[in-house]
Structure formats: structure tokens, C-alpha cells
Design a protein around this motif. Structure first.
Motif, mmCIF file in Angstrom:
data_model
loop_
_atom_site.group_PDB
_atom_site.id
_atom_site.type_symbol
_atom_site.label_atom_id
_atom_site.label_comp_id
_atom_site.label_asym_id
_atom_site.label_seq_id
_atom_site.Cartn_x
_atom_site.Cartn_y
_atom_site.Cartn_z
ATOM 1 N N THR A 147 -31.930 -46.297 -10.875
ATOM 2 C CA THR A 147 -30.849 -45.322 -10.731
ATOM 3 C C THR A 147 -29.937 -45.266 -11.953
ATOM 4 O OG1 THR A 147 -29.395 -46.947 -9.670
ATOM 5 C CG2 THR A 147 -30.836 -45.650 -8.237
ATOM 6 N N ALA A 148 -30.242 -46.006 -13.005
ATOM 7 C CA ALA A 148 -29.376 -46.020 -14.181
ATOM 8 C C ALA A 148 -29.234 -44.625 -14.768
ATOM 9 C CB ALA A 148 -29.933 -46.978 -15.234
ATOM 10 N N GLY A 149 -28.027 -44.297 -15.229
ATOM 11 C CA GLY A 149 -27.766 -42.970 -15.776
ATOM 12 C C GLY A 149 -28.156 -42.849 -17.240
ATOM 13 N N PHE A 150 -27.786 -41.701 -17.838
ATOM 14 C CA PHE A 150 -28.101 -41.459 -19.237
ATOM 15 C C PHE A 150 -27.250 -42.339 -20.143
ATOM 16 C CE2 PHE A 150 -30.030 -37.537 -17.739
ATOM 17 C CZ PHE A 150 -31.103 -37.402 -18.607
ATOM 18 N N THR A 151 -27.848 -42.821 -21.205
ATOM 19 C CA THR A 151 -27.130 -43.527 -22.264
ATOM 20 C C THR A 151 -27.166 -42.637 -23.500
ATOM 21 O OG1 THR A 151 -27.748 -45.698 -21.396
ATOM 22 C CG2 THR A 151 -27.016 -45.593 -23.689
ATOM 23 N N GLU A 152 -26.018 -42.159 -23.929
ATOM 24 C CA GLU A 152 -25.963 -41.286 -25.096
ATOM 25 C C GLU A 152 -25.971 -42.114 -26.377
ATOM 26 O OE1 GLU A 152 -26.348 -38.171 -24.995
ATOM 27 O OE2 GLU A 152 -25.979 -37.736 -22.871
ATOM 28 N N GLY A 153 -26.349 -41.469 -27.459
ATOM 29 C CA GLY A 153 -26.270 -42.096 -28.770
ATOM 30 C C GLY A 153 -27.469 -42.934 -29.161
ATOM 31 N N LEU A 154 -28.541 -42.920 -28.362
ATOM 32 C CA LEU A 154 -29.735 -43.681 -28.734
ATOM 33 C C LEU A 154 -30.440 -42.984 -29.898
ATOM 34 C CD1 LEU A 154 -31.205 -44.515 -25.202
ATOM 35 C CD2 LEU A 154 -29.880 -46.023 -26.693
ATOM 36 N N PRO A 155 -30.941 -43.741 -30.877
ATOM 37 C CA PRO A 155 -31.641 -43.110 -32.000
ATOM 38 C C PRO A 155 -32.953 -42.488 -31.551
ATOM 39 C CG PRO A 155 -31.889 -45.488 -32.095
ATOM 40 C CD PRO A 155 -30.913 -45.211 -30.985
ATOM 41 N N VAL A 156 -33.308 -41.388 -32.183
ATOM 42 C CA VAL A 156 -34.538 -40.676 -31.848
ATOM 43 C C VAL A 156 -35.346 -40.468 -33.122
ATOM 44 C CG1 VAL A 156 -35.536 -38.553 -30.897
ATOM 45 C CG2 VAL A 156 -33.422 -39.481 -29.916
ATOM 46 N N LEU A 157 -36.619 -40.827 -33.080
ATOM 47 C CA LEU A 157 -37.526 -40.564 -34.196
ATOM 48 C C LEU A 157 -38.559 -39.560 -33.693
ATOM 49 C CD1 LEU A 157 -38.392 -41.192 -37.082
ATOM 50 C CD2 LEU A 157 -39.747 -43.096 -36.206
ATOM 51 N N ARG A 158 -38.342 -38.300 -34.030
ATOM 52 C CA ARG A 158 -39.182 -37.224 -33.491
ATOM 53 C C ARG A 158 -40.525 -37.182 -34.200
ATOM 54 N NH1 ARG A 158 -35.617 -34.744 -30.149
ATOM 55 N NH2 ARG A 158 -33.431 -34.855 -30.772
ATOM 56 N N THR A 159 -41.561 -36.833 -33.418
ATOM 57 C CA THR A 159 -42.932 -36.900 -33.942
ATOM 58 C C THR A 159 -43.706 -35.603 -33.741
ATOM 59 O OG1 THR A 159 -43.705 -37.804 -31.824
ATOM 60 C CG2 THR A 159 -43.061 -39.387 -33.524
ATOM 61 N N GLU A 160 -43.038 -34.539 -33.283
ATOM 62 C CA GLU A 160 -43.766 -33.328 -32.890
ATOM 63 C C GLU A 160 -43.604 -32.175 -33.877
ATOM 64 O OE1 GLU A 160 -45.802 -32.713 -30.241
ATOM 65 O OE2 GLU A 160 -45.754 -34.847 -29.807
ATOM 66 N N GLY A 161 -43.428 -32.465 -35.140
ATOM 67 C CA GLY A 161 -43.356 -31.403 -36.142
ATOM 68 C C GLY A 161 -42.110 -30.563 -35.984
ATOM 69 N N THR A 162 -42.270 -29.294 -35.634
ATOM 70 C CA THR A 162 -41.127 -28.389 -35.481
ATOM 71 C C THR A 162 -40.607 -28.353 -34.044
ATOM 72 O OG1 THR A 162 -42.611 -26.503 -35.075
ATOM 73 C CG2 THR A 162 -41.937 -26.917 -37.361
ATOM 74 N N ARG A 163 -41.189 -29.174 -33.168
ATOM 75 C CA ARG A 163 -40.792 -29.182 -31.755
ATOM 76 C C ARG A 163 -39.864 -30.364 -31.461
ATOM 77 N NH1 ARG A 163 -45.686 -29.638 -27.780
ATOM 78 N NH2 ARG A 163 -46.027 -27.553 -28.640
ATOM 79 N N ALA A 164 -38.764 -30.070 -30.759
ATOM 80 C CA ALA A 164 -37.821 -31.120 -30.376
ATOM 81 C C ALA A 164 -37.692 -31.162 -28.857
ATOM 82 C CB ALA A 164 -36.451 -30.864 -31.005
#
Length: 385
Positions: A147-164
Motif C-alpha cells: 500500500t506504499a504511496g508514490f515517492t517523488e524525486g527518484l532518478p529515472v534513466l529512460r531507455t525508450e528513445g523518444t518515448r517517455a
């Protein structure tokens, strides 16, 4: 969290060679989004990445529990790792499969090379778990609260080219009788609208042109007075060169307000994934889907009146317990009437802990396979006309 990131980073900086991580994601777009956060955390902790698991100091499998096939793939992959390991390699199993107690026990007893497991809700604590693993050397099996909620500010390393991918909610309150999501991802929790809009602005500024809003049921999104259609419209009004898509919608929650936004907002793709699962009202009731064959067809008609050029895709499950020939024929009739642009088809597989797994009237495998082939052929003919 930042304290443990720094501590793991310090450990890795003292190493003669920068450690490498191999990350593999199984399952849905939500898992892909979680995988991008895991990669972001690993990068922040000093890890590089490799496509060869045999070269990795850390192997991380982000797993899926929605269907038996996905679970067996992950377990099969784990079995192979016994013979392909680098010395002192650490293996981490996370995601929906790792949230299930029965699976954790199986990994603990039968997969002795697995060092750490944790479920989706514990993802923000990954740096702490990894630090404890590296400094104490003990195997860690986390039984986290889903049931834990969202944690903001986590780093993201995107891997889908032009898709986020941008998660806007997680969990589910629908409790479809075949589905394990409410048990492994918890109840519905919506992310703050301001945080979603801020992340969208950031990825647009970075040049991402295709933004996917993710949730187990995006139609149920709610942040105070901000409903999902209002959030979608607010995002479409941001400046930049981009378009918006979203998954997954539930038929019982889709309606005129959403269809109106799709119609009016040019940046919203004229596309809707609207899983029906079965064309039989009797089976839909047994699935606890909250709508009938007739209501689904009405919804499709409303959608096409509002957005005549809409592309519609859907999901179908074949062989749900108690499905008769008549039920299946109703599914084929629905396909022929709706004429989906694309269809994702699945053979029912029982999931531990779900009500459907306890149903006695199982469809024989040979019958299910024959129906599955007919379903795919019917859709193939529709798509080729």
C-alpha cells in the motif's frame, strides 16, 4: 534514500573497476517504467550497464506476475543464471512476482543464488537493501506492504528513445477475479497532478515526443478535483512538440468526458486500449468486470461517434473457468462487430490468491487451444480486410 545512494556510491568508487549491472524487465509498461527508475538508482550509485549478464556484477530481474507464462520465463531465466554467473555476482529479483509470499519462499529455498527480493512498493528502498547486501552479505527477502504511496524525486534513466513513460497512479480497486494486481501492487493510489505535470514538462524539454501516462486503471485517476480527463487536457495544453497516449483504461470507467478530451485535444492520440476480456455477459460477471456485452458495444458506439477515426485495441482471455461454446461464440461475435484494430489474446492461467483460481469448472486445455486458434484467425481476417 539519498544517504544509502551515497554509501553504495562510495563503495563502488573504491573499487578498482566500476561495477556493471544487467537489468531485464518482464511484463507491462508499468514494469518498464519501474525498470527505468531502477536503472536511474543504479546509475546514481555508480553502476555502469552491460547487455551481457555473464559480465555483470549485479543482475536485476524486474518481474511480472500477471500470467503464468511471464512467471515461468523469469524462473527459467534464474535457473540458467546458476551456470552463467560471474564470481561474486549478486542477483536481485524484484517486481510483482517478488511481492508474492509463495514465490519468495520458492526463491529462498530453491534458488540459493538469489541475493535479494522485493516488491514494487519497496522500490524506493532499493539503495538501502543493496547497501545492506554489499556490507553484510546476508540474503534479503523483503515482505513489503503493497500500500506504499508514490515517492517523488527518484532518478529515472529512460531507455525508450523518444518515448517517455510517466506513471500517474498504481494499484487497482477493481478486483477482477482472475487478476493478481490488487494483491501485488495494492489499492489505487493517484500521484499528485502537479508532480505529473512537472515531470511531463521536464521530458518535453528533454526532447521526448511521445508521452505515455501509465496506471493499472488510468480512468480512475483522481487528485482532488482533477479527474483523468482534466489531467489529460492540462497536459495537452503544455508547450512543445509531443503527443500523449495512456494505458490502461477500464470500460466501466471510460465515458463521454474522456472521449470529449480525445476529440478536442490535438496532442492526444486518437487511440484507446479498452480491454473487454470476454464477449459473454455471463463470463464478464464471473470475472467481476462491471459491464455487459451490450454495455461494451454501446461504449464503442459512443466512442466512434465522438472520435470517428479512433484506433481501438483490446485484450481477450480465452478459457476462463466455466466458459462454454456459447460464451466463446459471443466473444467472436463481439470481435466481428467492433472490429478492433489490434487484439492482445491470452489463454487463462490461474493466479494464486485470486477467486478464479478456486473455480472448479476448468476448460480442458485442448478446448482452450482450439478456441484460442479460432480467436486469432478471426482477428487476423478482420485486420487484413
Amino acid at each position: 534514500m539519498s544517504e544509502y545512494i551515497q554509501q553504495v556510491l562510495s563503495i563502488n568508487m573504491r573499487a578498482e573497476i566500476s561495477p556493471l549491472a544487467f537489468v531485464e524487465v518482464f511484463g507491462c509498461q508499468q514494469n518498464e517504467a519501474d525498470g527505468e527508475i531502477l536503472r536511474g538508482l543504479l546509475s546514481s550509485m555508480g553502476y555502469g550497464f552491460t547487455d551481457r549478464q555473464s559480465d555483470a556484477d549485479l543482475v536485476l530481474l524486474n518481474t511480472c506476475a500477471i500470467r503464468e507464462h511471464a512467471e515461468q520465463r523469469a524462473l527459467g531465466h534464474l535457473g540458467k543464471l546458476v551456470h552463467q554467473r560471474k564470481p561474486n555476482q549478486k542477483i536481485v529479483v524484484c517486481g510483482c512476482m517478488a511481492q508474492q509470499e509463495s514465490v519468495r519462499e520458492k526463491l529462498r529455498k530453491s534458488y540459493r543464488h538469489v541475493s535479494l527480493t522485493f516488491g514494487p512498493s519497496a522500490l524506493p528502498q532499493f539503495p538501502q537493501f543493496l547497501y545492506e547486501l554489499l556490507t553484510e552479505g546476508k540474503r534479503i527477502f523483503v515482505a513489503a506492504d503493497a500500500t506504499a504511496g508514490f515517492t517523488e524525486g527518484l532518478p529515472v534513466l529512460r531507455t525508450e528513445g523518444t518515448r517517455a513513460y510517466i506513471p500517474i497512479m498504481h494499484g487497482c480497486n477493481n478486483f477482477c477475479t482472475y487478476c493478481v494486481v490488487p494483491y501485488v501492487r495494492g489499492r489505487e493510489q493517484s500521484r499528485g497532478a502537479d508532480a505529473v505535470i512537472a515531470e511531463a514538462r521536464a521530458v518535453i524539454a528533454e526532447g521526448y515526443s511521445e508521452i505515455w501516462l501509465l496506471g493499472q486503471n488510468v480512468n480512475s485517476y483522481s487528485d482532488g478535483d482533477v479527474t483523468f480527463p482534466k489531467l489529460l487536457e492540462a497536459l495537452s495544453n503544455l508547450e512543445g512538440d509531443f503527443h500523449l497516449r495512456f494505458m490502461t483504461s477500464h470500460p466501466k470507467d471510460a465515458g463521454a468526458e474522456l472521449f470529449d478530451v480525445i476529440t478536442r485535444c490535438d496532442r492526444v492520440a486518437k487511440f484507446l486500449h479498452l480491454p473487454v476480456q470476454s464477449g459473454s455477459s455471463r463470463i464478464l460477471k464471473a470475472m467481476n468486470r462491471g459491464y455487459t456485452h451490450e454495455r461494451y458495444l454501446e461504449l464503442i458506439k459512443e466512442l466512434r461517434r465522438a472520435v470517428p477515426n479512433i484506433n481501438i485495441t483490446s485484450d481477450i482471455i480465452v478459457g476462463f473457468p466455466g466458459e462454454t461454446d456459447e460464451d466463446f461464440e459471443q466473444t467472436l461475435e463481439l470481435l466481428k462487430e467492433v472490429r478492433f484494430n489490434c487484439l492482445f489474446t491470452f489463454i487463462y492461467s490461474p493466479r494464486d490468491g485470486t477467486p478464479a483460481a478456486l473455480l472448479a469448472d476448468k476448460v480442458p486445455p485442448e478446448v482452450t487451444k482450439e478456441r484460442f486458434a479460432r480467436l486469432q484467425e478471426t482477428q487476423r481476417v478482420i485486420e487484413n480486410r
